[in-house]
Design a protein around this motif. Sequence first.
Motif, PDB file in Angstrom:
ATOM      1  N   VAL A 154       0.824  -1.224   0.000  1.00 52.94           N
ATOM      2  CA  VAL A 154       0.000   0.000   0.000  1.00 52.94           C
ATOM      3  C   VAL A 154       0.853   1.268   0.000  1.00 52.94           C
ATOM      4  O   VAL A 154       0.336   2.363   0.163  1.00 52.94           O
ATOM      5  N   GLY A 155       2.169   1.105  -0.188  1.00 55.83           N
ATOM      6  CA  GLY A 155       3.019   2.272  -0.396  1.00 55.83           C
ATOM      7  C   GLY A 155       3.586   2.922   0.846  1.00 55.83           C
ATOM      8  O   GLY A 155       3.978   4.098   0.800  1.00 55.83           O
ATOM      9  N   ILE A 156       3.668   2.190   1.965  1.00 57.38           N
ATOM     10  CA  ILE A 156       4.294   2.738   3.160  1.00 57.38           C
ATOM     11  C   ILE A 156       5.809   2.608   3.018  1.00 57.38           C
ATOM     12  O   ILE A 156       6.328   1.509   2.797  1.00 57.38           O
ATOM     13  N   SER A 171       1.142   9.539   9.607  1.00 63.61           N
ATOM     14  CA  SER A 171       0.323  10.670   9.145  1.00 63.61           C
ATOM     15  C   SER A 171      -1.076  10.175   8.799  1.00 63.61           C
ATOM     16  O   SER A 171      -1.330   8.964   8.747  1.00 63.61           O
ATOM     17  N   GLY A 172      -1.985  11.121   8.540  1.00 59.62           N
ATOM     18  CA  GLY A 172      -3.358  10.738   8.214  1.00 59.62           C
ATOM     19  C   GLY A 172      -3.432   9.853   6.982  1.00 59.62           C
ATOM     20  O   GLY A 172      -4.141   8.839   6.962  1.00 59.62           O
ATOM     21  N   GLY A 173      -2.690  10.213   5.932  1.00 60.27           N
ATOM     22  CA  GLY A 173      -2.698   9.407   4.718  1.00 60.27           C
ATOM     23  C   GLY A 173      -2.092   8.033   4.932  1.00 60.27           C
ATOM     24  O   GLY A 173      -2.575   7.031   4.392  1.00 60.27           O
ATOM     25  N   MET A 174      -1.033   7.964   5.752  1.00 60.24           N
ATOM     26  CA  MET A 174      -0.402   6.677   6.027  1.00 60.24           C
ATOM     27  C   MET A 174      -1.307   5.790   6.881  1.00 60.24           C
ATOM     28  O   MET A 174      -1.341   4.572   6.704  1.00 60.24           O
ATOM     29  N   ARG A 175      -2.027   6.389   7.822  1.00 62.58           N
ATOM     30  CA  ARG A 175      -2.973   5.597   8.621  1.00 62.58           C
ATOM     31  C   ARG A 175      -4.066   5.017   7.728  1.00 62.58           C
ATOM     32  O   ARG A 175      -4.500   3.878   7.916  1.00 62.58           O
ATOM     33  N   GLN A 176      -4.526   5.814   6.775  1.00 66.53           N
ATOM     34  CA  GLN A 176      -5.553   5.318   5.868  1.00 66.53           C
ATOM     35  C   GLN A 176      -5.013   4.161   5.032  1.00 66.53           C
ATOM     36  O   GLN A 176      -5.707   3.165   4.788  1.00 66.53           O
ATOM     37  N   ARG A 177      -3.770   4.252   4.610  1.00 63.88           N
ATOM     38  CA  ARG A 177      -3.138   3.157   3.881  1.00 63.88           C
ATOM     39  C   ARG A 177      -3.008   1.919   4.761  1.00 63.88           C
ATOM     40  O   ARG A 177      -3.221   0.788   4.302  1.00 63.88           O
TER      41      ARG A 177
END
Length: 353
Positions: A154-156, A171-177
């Motif tokens: 998922v791109g982490i 971050s918010g985007g990383m948590r969503q991933r």
Amino acid sequence: MTILTKPEAEPVPQGSEHFLSVRDLYVQFATEDGTVKAVDGLSFDLDRGKTLGIVGESGSGKSVTNMAILGLHNPRNTTIAGEIVLDGQELTGASPKTLEKLRGKKMSMVFQDSLTALSPYYTVGRQIAEPYMKHMGASKKEARDRAVEMLRRVGIPQPQTRVDDYPHQFSGGMRQRAMIAMALVCDPDLVIADEPTTALDVTVQAQILDLLKDLQQESGTSIILITHDLGVIAHTADDVVVMYAGRAVERGTVRDILKTPEHPYAWGLLGSIPRLSSSVDVPLAPIPGSPPSLLNPPPGCPFHTRCAFVDQVEGDRCRTERPVLPEGRGSACHLTADQKRDIFIEQIQPRLR
């Protein structure tokens, strides 16, 4: 399960070829103020490898519907009736043990708020690994390796080290991933994404939506995308159900809904979107009024209290008679087909250019 007294069911496509079929679904909550009719006779289908967008304002029943599919409502104060069939298996009335076996492995959910959905007490990697150990019988090492693989997928960045971080370190985007990684760790056949791009900036939104599409193409997953953002729907969905006051008021392909919508509520949703081509001096055209209370929904068409075209329907049908959503493409509205076409061409379409 309590069986509700229901009006005549709306016609829906017949057959068992669909991967997910929801038929005449009712969800009601018992509260101190009365019974909340959160979902009121909803029907839709989803095929394998396709994306169904469910749109509508807050309180329209989108999330309640999908929580019912997953069996996540509290049975103490919730009454559910109707049929939910996933890959030939009836979910309505299924035992908690049966639903627990299906959640995570056969179906999973990406929740709206990743910060509250992820536990602050456990590392991200442990939360991703747990369902893999439970459903796939993997060892701790195998599950950890799988968690690292999913974070990479998922791109982490640096997944070997970030797997041991806690949610507040993302971050918010990383948590969503990470939420998406957790939902997909067992390769489920159905993923329900509840407002997956809420509170994310537009760049991260696009990345999340592209990620869902890529993962769907890789594994053939069916996706239900819950959102109020028609731009998100245009980017990802194959078919769309427009919900209002717990009911489906229009359904069709994404092109149908965005190019030639038929229901006044859909017209209002599209008309309230700002456009780059519009003059800055032209105000937005919001839908007047507020959604009705689901404790005591109005008779007839639930949208009639906010609709500008009630007087164009003969008699008092909008206020007294519930419109039926026809089979296949169509809208639950008492306006005739000719009236819908003329209103859209003369009044609505010019605003959407």
